[in-house]
Enzyme design. Structure first.
Site, PDB file in Angstrom:
ATOM      1  N   ARG A  25      43.761  45.695  41.657  1.00 36.14           N
ATOM      2  CA  ARG A  25      43.087  44.600  42.362  1.00 36.14           C
ATOM      3  C   ARG A  25      44.113  43.661  43.009  1.00 36.14           C
ATOM      4  NH1 ARG A  25      40.937  41.080  38.805  1.00 36.14           N
ATOM      5  NH2 ARG A  25      39.471  40.244  40.301  1.00 36.14           N
TER       6      ARG A  25
ATOM      7  N   GLU B 104      34.167  47.420  58.498  1.00 35.99           N
ATOM      8  CA  GLU B 104      32.894  46.842  58.945  1.00 35.99           C
ATOM      9  C   GLU B 104      33.073  45.575  59.773  1.00 35.99           C
ATOM     10  OE1 GLU B 104      33.691  44.816  54.999  1.00 35.99           O
ATOM     11  OE2 GLU B 104      34.038  46.803  55.851  1.00 35.99           O
TER      12      GLU B 104
ATOM     13  N   CYS C  44      37.197  47.921  49.948  1.00 34.51           N
ATOM     14  CA  CYS C  44      37.884  46.844  49.230  1.00 34.51           C
ATOM     15  C   CYS C  44      37.377  46.744  47.782  1.00 34.51           C
ATOM     16  CB  CYS C  44      37.778  45.531  49.991  1.00 34.51           C
ATOM     17  SG  CYS C  44      38.993  44.298  49.464  1.00 34.51           S
TER      18      CYS C  44
ATOM     19  N   HIS D 120      38.617  46.647  55.410  1.00 32.85           N
ATOM     20  CA  HIS D 120      37.247  46.324  55.825  1.00 32.85           C
ATOM     21  C   HIS D 120      36.952  46.820  57.240  1.00 32.85           C
ATOM     22  CE1 HIS D 120      36.288  43.461  52.529  1.00 32.85           C
ATOM     23  NE2 HIS D 120      37.597  43.311  52.504  1.00 32.85           N
TER      24      HIS D 120
ATOM     25  N   ILE E  19      41.959  42.094  53.174  1.00 34.49           N
ATOM     26  CA  ILE E  19      41.663  40.756  52.648  1.00 34.49           C
ATOM     27  C   ILE E  19      41.752  40.819  51.127  1.00 34.49           C
ATOM     28  CG2 ILE E  19      39.976  38.883  52.536  1.00 34.49           C
ATOM     29  CD1 ILE E  19      38.732  40.121  55.132  1.00 34.49           C
ATOM     30  N   ARG E  20      42.799  40.215  50.551  1.00 33.42           N
ATOM     31  CA  ARG E  20      43.031  40.313  49.101  1.00 33.42           C
ATOM     32  C   ARG E  20      42.849  41.759  48.643  1.00 33.42           C
ATOM     33  NH1 ARG E  20      38.783  36.919  46.920  1.00 33.42           N
ATOM     34  NH2 ARG E  20      39.442  37.753  44.932  1.00 33.42           N
TER      35      ARG E  20
ATOM     36  N   GLY F  22      33.978  42.258  48.631  1.00 35.48           N
ATOM     37  CA  GLY F  22      33.483  41.051  47.983  1.00 35.48           C
ATOM     38  C   GLY F  22      34.434  40.763  46.839  1.00 35.48           C
ATOM     39  N   GLU F  23      33.908  40.471  45.693  1.00 32.70           N
ATOM     40  CA  GLU F  23      34.746  40.206  44.524  1.00 32.70           C
ATOM     41  C   GLU F  23      34.323  41.172  43.427  1.00 32.70           C
ATOM     42  OE1 GLU F  23      37.430  39.207  42.073  1.00 32.70           O
ATOM     43  OE2 GLU F  23      35.391  39.022  41.318  1.00 32.70           O
ATOM     44  N   SER F  24      35.223  42.036  43.007  1.00 30.63           N
ATOM     45  CA  SER F  24      34.873  43.137  42.101  1.00 30.63           C
ATOM     46  C   SER F  24      34.347  42.657  40.756  1.00 30.63           C
ATOM     47  CB  SER F  24      36.063  44.077  41.914  1.00 30.63           C
ATOM     48  OG  SER F  24      37.192  43.381  41.416  1.00 30.63           O
TER      49      SER F  24
END
Length: 193
Positions: free
Chosen positions: A112, A178, A80, A176, A140-141, A48-50
């Site tokens: 990051r 998952e 991630c 990821h 992903i990023r 997600g976004e940390s």
């Protein structure tokens, strides 16, 4: 006994991790409240976004209880953003006051978005310690690990960067698993419980 694994469900790939954990043989449920955190044997911190997850951990009064459970040895797997948060130190943590907050589960420094922005996201096959065949990894990023402590085991690398680690009951990947349908990494985590 079947392990009860929670998936931190504040932001990120919650459903995908729940499905992967169940397919790997665990009982799985979401964690959004302190009572739900207290009820699980282990926790997955999803991608997600940390910085957003850090903010929501504070808003939901979960930051310090989660740090306490981690300090007590609760097994965790972070993918991630989850890898970023499990670190003891985060390089480029973000804007002060809204920065990603380290949970200090794995003795490592994580950068990051190290592989670049969204447009730089990529997929590739990588060797993974404990698995007979390569893992198809989706970045992903994605972060990478810049420093590890003496008790941290490197499980995988991509482009000469550390992208998967384990320290005791803590496990993290920069990618990821998952989203690929390959449940071997979740199975390694579940089988370690």
């Amino acid at each position: 006994m079947t392990a009860h694994v929670g998936v931190l469900a504040l932001q990120g790939d919650t459903r995908e991790h729940l499905a992967a954990l169940r397919e790997a043989g665990a009982e799985a449920s979401t964690v959004r409240r302190l009572s739900e955190l207290a009820a699980v044997d282990a926790l997955v911190i999803p991608g997600g976004e940390s910085t957003a997850i850090s903010h929501l951990l504070r808003e939901f009064d979960l930051l310090e209880p989660l740090r306490a459970r981690i300090a007590e040895g609760m097994p965790c797997y972070g993918s991630c953003a989850g890898m970023i948060l499990l670190a003891t130190e985060i390089a480029d943590a973000g804007v002060p006051g809204r920065a990603a907050v380290p949970l200090k589960g794995i003795d490592m420094t994580v950068r990051r978005n190290a592989f670049g922005r969204q447009v730089d996201s990529f997929e590739g096959d990588i060797d993974f310690v404990g698995l007979d065949t390569p893992v198809h990894a989706v970045f992903i990023r994605a972060p990478w690990v810049e420093r590890i402590g003496p008790d941290v085991e490197v499980l995988a690398r991509a482009d000469d960067h550390i992208v998967a680690v384990r320290q005791g009951p803590m496990f993290a990947t920069a990618f990821h698993p998952e989203v690929t349908g390959d449940r071997r990494i979740h199975k390694l985590f579940v089988d370690s419980l």
